[in-house]
Design a protein around this motif. Structure first.
Motif, short mmCIF file in Angstrom:
data_model
loop_
_atom_site.label_atom_id
_atom_site.label_comp_id
_atom_site.label_asym_id
_atom_site.label_seq_id
_atom_site.Cartn_x
_atom_site.Cartn_y
_atom_site.Cartn_z
N PHE A 88 0.92 -1.52 0.11
CA PHE A 88 -0.08 -0.02 0.07
C PHE A 88 0.95 1.17 0.24
N GLY A 89 0.72 1.99 -1.27
CA GLY A 89 1.32 3.26 -1.25
C GLY A 89 1.45 4.48 -0.56
N TRP A 90 2.73 5.11 -0.52
CA TRP A 90 1.88 6.53 0.42
C TRP A 90 0.99 7.70 -0.51
N PHE A 275 -5.45 -9.22 0.15
CA PHE A 275 -4.44 -8.95 -0.75
C PHE A 275 -4.29 -8.10 -1.26
N ALA A 276 -5.30 -6.87 -1.78
CA ALA A 276 -5.20 -5.98 -2.16
C ALA A 276 -3.90 -5.28 -2.09
N MET A 277 -3.47 -4.83 -2.23
CA MET A 277 -3.12 -4.76 -3.48
C MET A 277 -1.50 -5.33 -4.46
N GLY A 360 5.70 -0.25 1.07
CA GLY A 360 5.25 1.30 0.67
C GLY A 360 4.43 0.28 -0.54
N GLY A 361 4.31 0.50 -1.64
CA GLY A 361 3.92 0.40 -3.00
C GLY A 361 4.57 -0.18 -4.35
N ARG A 362 4.32 -1.01 -4.86
CA ARG A 362 5.48 -1.78 -6.07
C ARG A 362 5.70 -0.80 -7.34
#
Length: 533
Positions: A88-90, A275-277, A360-362
């Motif tokens: 889960f990205g900032w 499971f998201a994201m 953080g987000g991929r």
């Protein structure tokens, strides 16, 4: 249903068993789901009925690992809902500046709940952070430093050789010796449940949630074998009644809603791990079409990615992937659905809620449907800000209020003592060694801790090289094992980590690096070793 009940007794239940009612209790606790195989060293929950009958109640040992008897809770004690989002990205939410993604329900909660703008995950990857949340310990200490089962493959740029050796995690999963957050609440009398992604070691080895303090479990994802739509990457058993077209996030939320609506005479703690994201990303068709039109209206970019000097894979520079946006929109809707249910059931004003991510987000372009955290640097698997910061909101009835926020650096490990204190339970300082309670921050004060540490000693496919990091005050230092150097940033005034201060402030860099290495030695962390040339 894919539900498993723990056979761990509370003191009260054990006393009843001693009086001759053990058989009844065992029947009530039986599960139709298969029981995981007991591995060597696994915690044993079940006590033979015949043996119990032979033991005097006055001689029975405590079944908890607390030094004191846990407090007796009642239905008036607050419920706990812990919502964990994967990768889960900032900047994946509107309230942190996203204009392409649409997260209206989360954005509304950011105004109504308390916002923590500097929440760091203990690791830039899933398994270490998840283990830290349940143990209150840094990955350097608990030994899970990579996704599980992990790899020791030295991913590098084309033609580049690895310079240090980085094995897989020192630990293959969450240890049996830990008193988890689930066990702390279970021993206090809470009804505990774990729904969704586990990924803290193989179920046959760790026993999964049922062996670590959770009375029931549902849709347990052992590693990353799942997808957004039925049959969930060949795992239809997650939801046996699901059919073609059914969405995992929808069904997981349905299960959570059913759980909180159950009649009970004691408070609950639900650990809801989405499971998201995580890959593979999957959008509902109508949402994909909506965001495709939105993407097509964006101006063309000369360059849509950039290769960082300290990366071996490029990162996306703009959020414009319709598949990712569609999946995130579904998640947002379901967060709203669950909160709406708590309000409709009269539970909202007596339920503490934490909403956060595992890393953080991929943002790397090596796989499809990535996000962008720009202007934060890098993303998942990196110890730069993009890999460590995640959106975090807390709802604590009668304590948090609309408009409250904090910029004090915190970490996901802190949720362990925080939730115990918020619930009126004693904290466990001998367990959550690297965590502090956030209650003083909510009450307008500060916390005594001023130092955060990270340890990710692995070459990773997402583009990162092995590194460790430390933050004290405004300064953050990164020790790069492959590059054999350090980077120093003022992340308060330069959160995007664009100006390396290590050459202009060598004494500060040396001091922080020395403290970082001392901490890693104290915790017994593995330090990557140079490969003989």
């Amino acid at each position: 249903m894919n539900t498993l009940h723990s056979n761990k007794y509370s003191s009260r239940a054990l006393a009843i068993a001693t009086l001759g009612l053990a058989t009844t209790l065992l029947t009530q606790n039986a599960s139709s789901a298969p029981i995981p195989k007991i591995a060597p060293g696994m915690k044993i929950r079940l006590i033979p009925t015949a043996l119990i009958a032979l033991v005097s109640l006055s001689l029975l040992p405590s079944v908890t690992r607390s030094q004191e008897s846990p407090p007796v809770v009642s239905s008036s004690n607050p419920n706990i809902l812990f919502i964990l989002i994967d990768d889960f990205g900032w900047k994946d939410v509107g309230y942190n500046g996203s204009t392409f993604y649409e997260t209206p329900r989360i954005d509304t909660l950011s105004k109504e709940w308390m916002r923590f703008d500097n929440c760091y995950t203990p690791s830039p990857m899933c398994s270490p952070t998840r283990t830290s949340i349940l143990t209150g310990k840094n990955p350097a200490r608990h030994g899970v430093t990579q996704w599980l089962a992990g790899r020791d493959t030295p991913y590098t740029r084309e033609g580049e050789a690895a310079r240090v050796y980085c094995p897989m995690s020192q630990s293959s999963g969450i240890k049996q010796s830990e008193t988890t957050l689930g066990e702390a609440f279970q021993e206090a009398g809470y009804e505990t449940a774990f729904y969704g992604k586990w990924h803290m070691g193989k179920l046959a080895e760790t026993g999964g949630p049922a062996n670590h303090g959770y009375d029931s479990q549902k849709a347990i994802i052992e590693t990353n074998h799942c997808s957004m739509f039925y049959p969930f990457r060949n795992h239809p058993e997650y939801f046996p009644r699901a059919k073609e077209g059914d969405n995992f996030t929808d069904l997981l939320t349905d299960a959570a809603i059913a759980f909180v609506k159950e009649d009970r005479d004691k408070p609950f703690y639900l650990h809801l791990a989405h499971f998201a994201m995580h890959l593979p990303i999957g959008s509902k068709p109508e949402l994909r079409e909506k965001f495709e039109k939105k993407r097509d209206a964006l101006p063309k970019l000369k360059n849509d990615s950039k290769l960082d000097d300290y990366a071996h894979k490029p990162h996306r520079l703009r959020q414009d992937d319709p598949e990712y946006a569609g999946e995130l929109a579904t998640l947002d809707t379901n967060i709203g659905r669950l909160v709406d249910t708590l309000k409709a059931e009269g539970l909202y004003d007596n339920t503490i809620i934490i909403f956060t991510g595992d890393n953080g987000g991929r943002a790397t372009m090596n796989k499809p449907n990535s996000t962008s955290l720009h202007p934060l640097r890098a993303g998942k698997t990196f110890v730069f800000e993009g890999g460590l910061r995640t959106p975090t909101l807390i709802h604590w009835p009668e304590h948090t209020a609309a408009g409250m926020s904090s910029s004090i650096p915190i970490t996901s490990m802190d949720f362990y003592p925080t939730l115990l204190e918020m619930a009126g339970l004693p904290t466990r300082p001998n367990q959550h060694l690297d965590a502090v309670s956030l209650v003083p921050i909510v009450e307008g004060g500060s916390i005594e801790r001023d130092t955060l540490y990270w340890h990710f000693p692995h070459y990773q496919a997402e583009g990162s090289y092995p590194a460790s990091a430390i933050r004290i005050g405004e300064f953050k230092l990164i020790h790069n094992y492959h590059h054999e150097d350090v980077l120093l940033y003022d992340v308060v005034n330069d959160p995007n980590e664009t100006k390396n201060l290590s050459l202009s402030m060598p004494e500060k860099a040396r001091s922080l690096d020395k403290q970082l290495m001392a901490y890693l030695k104290e915790t017994g962390a593995y330090i990557p070793q140079p490969i003989a040339k």
